[in-house]
Design a protein around this motif. Structure first.
Motif, short mmCIF file in Angstrom:
data_model
loop_
_atom_site.label_atom_id
_atom_site.label_comp_id
_atom_site.label_asym_id
_atom_site.label_seq_id
_atom_site.Cartn_x
_atom_site.Cartn_y
_atom_site.Cartn_z
N ARG A 137 2.74 -6.03 5.35
CA ARG A 137 1.51 -5.26 5.11
C ARG A 137 0.79 -5.00 6.44
O ARG A 137 0.29 -3.89 6.68
CB ARG A 137 0.58 -5.97 4.13
CG ARG A 137 -0.72 -5.22 3.91
CD ARG A 137 -1.65 -5.91 2.95
NE ARG A 137 -1.14 -5.89 1.58
CZ ARG A 137 -1.87 -6.22 0.52
NH1 ARG A 137 -3.14 -6.61 0.68
NH2 ARG A 137 -1.36 -6.20 -0.69
N PRO A 139 -3.79 -11.60 -9.58
CA PRO A 139 -4.12 -11.19 -8.21
C PRO A 139 -5.39 -10.34 -8.17
O PRO A 139 -5.78 -9.73 -9.16
CB PRO A 139 -2.90 -10.38 -7.80
CG PRO A 139 -2.38 -9.82 -9.07
CD PRO A 139 -2.61 -10.88 -10.10
N ARG A 182 0.04 -1.22 7.81
CA ARG A 182 -1.33 -0.71 7.95
C ARG A 182 -1.63 -0.31 9.39
O ARG A 182 -2.34 0.67 9.61
CB ARG A 182 -2.32 -1.74 7.42
CG ARG A 182 -2.10 -1.96 5.94
CD ARG A 182 -3.28 -2.37 5.13
NE ARG A 182 -2.94 -2.23 3.71
CZ ARG A 182 -3.68 -2.65 2.70
NH1 ARG A 182 -4.85 -3.24 2.95
NH2 ARG A 182 -3.30 -2.46 1.46
N GLU A 201 -5.67 -12.47 -1.11
CA GLU A 201 -4.23 -12.51 -0.83
C GLU A 201 -3.78 -11.21 -0.17
O GLU A 201 -4.49 -10.20 -0.27
CB GLU A 201 -3.44 -12.77 -2.11
CG GLU A 201 -3.40 -11.65 -3.11
CD GLU A 201 -2.34 -11.87 -4.19
OE1 GLU A 201 -1.81 -10.84 -4.63
OE2 GLU A 201 -2.05 -13.00 -4.58
N GLN A 246 -6.37 -7.77 3.52
CA GLN A 246 -6.08 -8.59 2.35
C GLN A 246 -6.96 -8.15 1.18
O GLN A 246 -8.13 -7.81 1.35
CB GLN A 246 -6.37 -10.07 2.66
CG GLN A 246 -5.45 -10.67 3.71
CD GLN A 246 -6.05 -11.90 4.33
OE1 GLN A 246 -7.09 -11.84 4.97
NE2 GLN A 246 -5.41 -13.05 4.13
N ASP A 247 -6.38 -8.16 -0.01
CA ASP A 247 -7.15 -7.86 -1.21
C ASP A 247 -8.03 -9.04 -1.57
O ASP A 247 -7.68 -10.20 -1.31
CB ASP A 247 -6.21 -7.54 -2.37
CG ASP A 247 -5.28 -6.37 -2.07
OD1 ASP A 247 -5.76 -5.39 -1.47
OD2 ASP A 247 -4.09 -6.46 -2.41
N THR A 300 -12.12 -6.02 3.31
CA THR A 300 -10.87 -6.13 2.54
C THR A 300 -9.82 -5.10 2.96
O THR A 300 -8.96 -4.72 2.17
CB THR A 300 -11.16 -5.97 1.03
OG1 THR A 300 -11.90 -4.75 0.81
CG2 THR A 300 -11.98 -7.13 0.51
N PRO A 343 -8.04 -7.19 -7.11
CA PRO A 343 -7.86 -5.73 -7.13
C PRO A 343 -7.28 -5.22 -5.81
O PRO A 343 -7.59 -5.73 -4.75
CB PRO A 343 -9.29 -5.20 -7.33
CG PRO A 343 -10.06 -6.35 -7.91
CD PRO A 343 -9.44 -7.59 -7.36
N LYS A 344 -6.44 -4.21 -5.93
CA LYS A 344 -5.81 -3.62 -4.75
C LYS A 344 -6.81 -2.74 -3.98
O LYS A 344 -7.52 -1.94 -4.58
CB LYS A 344 -4.59 -2.78 -5.13
CG LYS A 344 -3.46 -3.59 -5.76
CD LYS A 344 -2.81 -4.51 -4.74
CE LYS A 344 -1.63 -5.26 -5.34
NZ LYS A 344 -1.03 -6.23 -4.38
N PHE A 345 -6.84 -2.90 -2.68
CA PHE A 345 -7.67 -2.06 -1.82
C PHE A 345 -6.93 -0.76 -1.54
O PHE A 345 -5.75 -0.78 -1.17
CB PHE A 345 -7.96 -2.79 -0.51
CG PHE A 345 -8.84 -2.03 0.45
CD1 PHE A 345 -10.20 -1.97 0.26
CD2 PHE A 345 -8.28 -1.38 1.55
CE1 PHE A 345 -11.02 -1.28 1.15
CE2 PHE A 345 -9.08 -0.69 2.45
CZ PHE A 345 -10.46 -0.64 2.25
N ASP A 346 -7.60 0.38 -1.75
CA ASP A 346 -6.99 1.69 -1.52
C ASP A 346 -7.07 2.04 -0.04
O ASP A 346 -8.01 2.69 0.42
CB ASP A 346 -7.70 2.74 -2.38
CG ASP A 346 -6.93 4.06 -2.42
OD1 ASP A 346 -6.11 4.31 -1.51
OD2 ASP A 346 -7.17 4.86 -3.34
N TYR A 347 -6.09 1.61 0.71
CA TYR A 347 -6.10 1.77 2.16
C TYR A 347 -6.00 3.24 2.59
O TYR A 347 -6.75 3.68 3.46
CB TYR A 347 -4.98 0.93 2.76
CG TYR A 347 -4.94 0.89 4.27
CD1 TYR A 347 -5.94 0.26 5.00
CD2 TYR A 347 -3.89 1.48 4.97
CE1 TYR A 347 -5.89 0.20 6.39
CE2 TYR A 347 -3.82 1.43 6.35
CZ TYR A 347 -4.83 0.79 7.05
OH TYR A 347 -4.77 0.74 8.42
#
Length: 524
Positions: A195, A121, A199, A164, A114-115, A111, A123-127
């Protein structure tokens, strides 16, 4: 009379022997193919005994006054030019601007672009936290994953599993299978490409090389590797129910879209080429980029992948920068010859995680546990792979959150994974300390069978792995003069110096600690 009895017994004995032969012959035939293999194993053991056990040479001990210290973390400098395959040692890349050899190693998780998860939506991935995690383990590379579908995966029955953003834009015309508006395959979702660019840029600023994945075989199949808990094809943009462009990626109507990873549908190939151009336009100006055509597309997808490799190379030829393009194993039913015969710059083959072949330099090999055995591996694999001339990378469950994409029933803090990650970083330190451009795998130079070496009279180097620990014998017949060295304990990262000996013959070394060990030696 006696003669007739003897004749009768001979007849019975003959019948008995024939009966035994009839019973045993099938067993012999079944075992026969193994006989040459067994004889080969015996010959290898005899050869090893004669070469090493009968001629161990002088045993070199570590100075008792020597103290241990922590292995430093050495990472590559920031990329100053796109990677190119090294001419001097084509097992590795070089920075095209500096000519410095670049060994790639690290871990990756599903992930990181994409989350995904059980909400809409998701959960947001903590990049940023993930990049810090990789840097703390001294990694310098990861695959940046993509998923083609918006909902449902093969690995979970969860009907509320979402992914997404998507590269394609939703419209106001009708609803797709996932309950959201259909896609217009001629328009792009800029949020996806923003995005992607962000990244790649963040990774570059922290010294990471990134393989940008373009497609994913796990997004188009209703069943793969025995997994079929849900069907991702139902939400794929190329499913006829999900777009307004009359595009149908399921020609045989089997509710699966493997056809999209072939050249069978020219309209889809054209759409894929347009998407690839958009990706390249988004990240071409970065030096830390590699491309990967697809993750584990089905067997038979190689012509499609070859076409796209050539397409990327041709399109980037008109761009300021050209980047390496890779091809990973087809699954299931993949054949590694399709990788070695490909126009790809780097490959990730199938194989045995516990028995890595010697890399001959015909391709840069990123040996990925994802294609070797899935969620698996240990630090022994890391060193075996590195010392056979590969670039090892690890499919990491990371935080365990991606339960619908592979992180099922696996503890990310398992001591095996923790040690594996650290040892990937240890290999990077040695790769940056050594003259890697001149080092090649020489299994026959160490009794353990694992050795990278640069055989020159001045500044020769040997890196040896001892899987079982204890004693190892190294052949220094090609090197003269004084040799110094150190032991690395892969369990804690401590190095023990104080090794001094001379070349010209076999020398034996005994690790000063229990368990597997790494021995680094250099001539003056």
């Amino acid at each position: 009379m006696a003669e007739s009895i003897s004749t009768k017994y001979r007849k019975y004995i003959l019948i008995f022997i024939l009966a035994i032969a009839v019973v045993c012959l099938p067993i012999f035939i079944q075992k026969a193919p193994r006989i040459p293999h067994k004889l080969s194993q015996v010959a290898q053991r005899v050869e090893k005994f004669i070469r090493w056990d009968l001629n161990p040479g002088e045993t070199v001990a570590v100075d008792r006054e020597t103290k241990t210290s922590q292995l430093p973390k050495l990472r590559s400098n920031l990329a100053t030019g796109p990677l190119q395959v090294s001419i001097d040692n084509p097992r590795y890349f070089v920075d095209s601007s500096t000519g410095k050899i670049v060994y790639l190693t690290g871990s990756h998780t599903w992930t990181n672009l994409q989350d995904a998860g059980n909400s809409d939506p998701p959960p947001k991935f903590d990049y940023p936290a993930h990049l810090n995690f990789l840097e703390a383990n001294n990694h310098n590379f990861f695959r940046l994953w993509t998923w083609e579908q918006s909902r449902w995966t093969l690995e979970t029955t969860d009907n509320n599993y979402w992914i997404e953003p998507s590269p394609y834009l939703r419209t106001d015309f009708g609803f797709a299978n996932d309950g959201k508006p259909k896609y217009d395959l001629t328009k792009y979702n800029q949020a996806y490409f923003d995005r992607l660019r962000d990244r790649v840029a963040e990774a570059a600023s922290q010294g990471f090389y990134v393989s940008v994945m373009l497609f994913d075989g796990w997004s188009v199949s209703k069943e793969k590797g025995g997994l079929n808990k849900n069907n991702p094809w139902r939400s794929h943009p190329f499913n006829a129910a999900n777009n307004i462009n009359a595009i149908n990626g399921d020609l045989n109507h089997d509710n699966s879209g493997e056809e999209t990873h072939t050249l069978a549908i020219s309209k889809i190939t054209t759409i894929q080429e347009a998407y690839i151009r958009r990706v390249i336009d988004t990240v071409n100006d970065f030096d830390n980029v590699l491309y990967e055509i697809s993750n584990e597309s089905q067997a038979g997808s190689h012509d499609w992948q070859y076409h796209l490799i050539d397409y990327i190379k041709n399109y980037e030829h008109s761009k300021p920068k050209q980047h390496p393009v890779g091809m990973t194993a087809e699954f299931p039913g993949g054949d590694n010859s399709m990788l070695f015969d490909s126009p790809a710059d780097w490959i990730s083959p199938l194989g045995d995680v516990n028995n890595r072949p010697v890399a001959d330099g015909s391709k840069v090999i990123l040996a990925d546990t994802d294609h070797l055995c899935g969620i698996c591996g240990d630090r022994s694999w890391v060193w075996q792979s590195f010392l056979r001339g590969e670039n090892p990378i690890f499919m990491d469950v990371y935080n365990g959150a991606a339960y619908g994409q592979g992180a099922v029933d696996s503890n990310p803090k398992d001591s095996t994974w923790v040690s594996l990650r650290k040892n990937l970083g240890y290999t990077l330190t040695y790769a940056n300390r050594m003259n890697l451009s001149a080092m090649k795998p020489y299994p026959d130079l160490a009794s353990s069978g694992y050795c990278l070496a640069n055989l020159v009279n001045s500044h020769a180097e040997y890196l040896v792995y001892v899987p079982s620990g204890g004693k190892v014998t190294v052949d220094f017949s090609a090197v003269q003069g004084e040799i110094t060295g150190e032991w690395l304990n892969p369990d804690n990262g401590l190095i023990t110096t104080g090794i001094t000996t001379k070349g010209g013959d076999n020398r034996s070394f005994i690790a000063p600690f229990e368990g597997d060990a790494i021995l680094y030696l250099k001539s003056s």
